[in-house]
Design an enzyme around this catalytic site. Structure first.
Site, PDB file in Angstrom:
ATOM      1  N   ASP A  80      36.406 -11.795  12.656  1.00  0.00           N
ATOM      2  CA  ASP A  80      36.837 -10.926  13.752  1.00  0.00           C
ATOM      3  C   ASP A  80      36.077 -11.343  15.011  1.00  0.00           C
ATOM      4  O   ASP A  80      36.449 -12.317  15.654  1.00  0.00           O
ATOM      5  CB  ASP A  80      36.552  -9.482  13.333  1.00  0.00           C
ATOM      6  N   PHE A  82      44.266  -3.694  12.364  1.00  0.00           N
ATOM      7  CA  PHE A  82      43.388  -3.344  11.264  1.00  0.00           C
ATOM      8  C   PHE A  82      44.191  -3.486   9.984  1.00  0.00           C
ATOM      9  O   PHE A  82      45.278  -2.928   9.857  1.00  0.00           O
ATOM     10  CB  PHE A  82      42.842  -1.923  11.400  1.00  0.00           C
ATOM     11  N   ARG A 141      41.774  -1.257  -1.330  1.00  0.00           N
ATOM     12  CA  ARG A 141      41.341  -2.594  -1.760  1.00  0.00           C
ATOM     13  C   ARG A 141      42.221  -3.217  -2.842  1.00  0.00           C
ATOM     14  O   ARG A 141      42.362  -4.424  -2.910  1.00  0.00           O
ATOM     15  CB  ARG A 141      39.909  -2.548  -2.302  1.00  0.00           C
ATOM     16  N   ASP A 170      39.479  -3.071   3.034  1.00  0.00           N
ATOM     17  CA  ASP A 170      39.525  -1.628   2.877  1.00  0.00           C
ATOM     18  C   ASP A 170      39.439  -0.867   4.182  1.00  0.00           C
ATOM     19  O   ASP A 170      39.120  -1.430   5.224  1.00  0.00           O
ATOM     20  CB  ASP A 170      38.351  -1.168   2.009  1.00  0.00           C
ATOM     21  N   ASP A 191      36.155 -12.139   4.012  1.00  0.00           N
ATOM     22  CA  ASP A 191      37.535 -11.674   4.082  1.00  0.00           C
ATOM     23  C   ASP A 191      38.160 -11.904   5.446  1.00  0.00           C
ATOM     24  O   ASP A 191      39.297 -12.333   5.548  1.00  0.00           O
ATOM     25  CB  ASP A 191      37.651 -10.203   3.669  1.00  0.00           C
ATOM     26  N   LYS A 228      41.052 -13.488  13.211  1.00  0.00           N
ATOM     27  CA  LYS A 228      41.529 -12.787  14.418  1.00  0.00           C
ATOM     28  C   LYS A 228      40.899 -13.460  15.631  1.00  0.00           C
ATOM     29  O   LYS A 228      39.920 -12.985  16.188  1.00  0.00           O
ATOM     30  CB  LYS A 228      41.096 -11.318  14.406  1.00  0.00           C
TER      31      LYS A 228
END
Length: 176
Positions: free
Chosen positions: A100, A149, A162, A156, A97, A128
């Site tokens: 980071d 975030f 979600r 989630d 997903d 990111k």
């Protein structure tokens, strides 16, 4: 206490349009196996794999997490589900997903290389770049985002949010 932003960061329409072009980019790689990193990428994997529509493309699910019930990574990666998956000599597309710090995907790539995959490519819905702590970059990226975030479209916070079709930012009551 957290609250969602007033409007989506990325709308369902924007996601659908990007998935169409992303699938075209991935088709040139001809993946044989998709490894979907649960749980956050399940919707992304389903929507993207339908666009790839290859009769011999296998989809396998693994679990990798470093967040738990927090908005910050613990730095400790937990992986399960690789046992019994044969990727030796295969072209593997790892779908997650969000990229980071890069630690999760870098660790997964090392593990999968050790399992004998012929080629591993990575695909993330969100990137990111500003949070990267290791020199790892996804091969295919849906959207570049700032250090916020985010929830929705499979992502989630403590297993909530979600099912929203859009991607939203989640902030604490002080707006952070």
């Amino acid at each position: 206490m957290y609250k969602m932003s007033e409007k989506p960061l990325i709308t369902a329409t924007q996601i659908a349009e990007r998935l169409d072009t992303l699938a075209q980019e991935i088709k040139a790689f001809h993946p044989e196996i998709i490894l979907s990193v649960l749980t956050g990428s399940y919707i992304f994997t389903a929507d993207l794999s339908r666009r790839l529509s290859s009769p011999d493309l296998q989809i396998k699910f693994i679990k990798a997490s470093s967040y738990g019930c927090s908005t910050e990574s613990s730095g400790k990666l937990e992986v399960s589900g690789l046992e019994g998956i044969d990727i030796c000599g295969k072209r593997v597309l790892v779908i997650d997903d969000i990229l980071d710090t890069g630690c999760t995907m870098e660790s997964l790539a090392k593990i999968l290389n050790g399992m004998g995959a012929s080629l591993i490519k990575t695909c993330v819905l969100l990137n990111k770049e500003s949070r990267r702590t290791v020199d790892f970059h996804a091969d295919f990226v849906g959207f570049e985002i700032e250090n916020e975030f985010v929830v929705g479209y499979g992502l989630d916070y403590a297993n909530n949010y979600r099912t929203f079709p859009d991607i939203w930012t989640l902030r604490d009551e002080n707006g952070k």
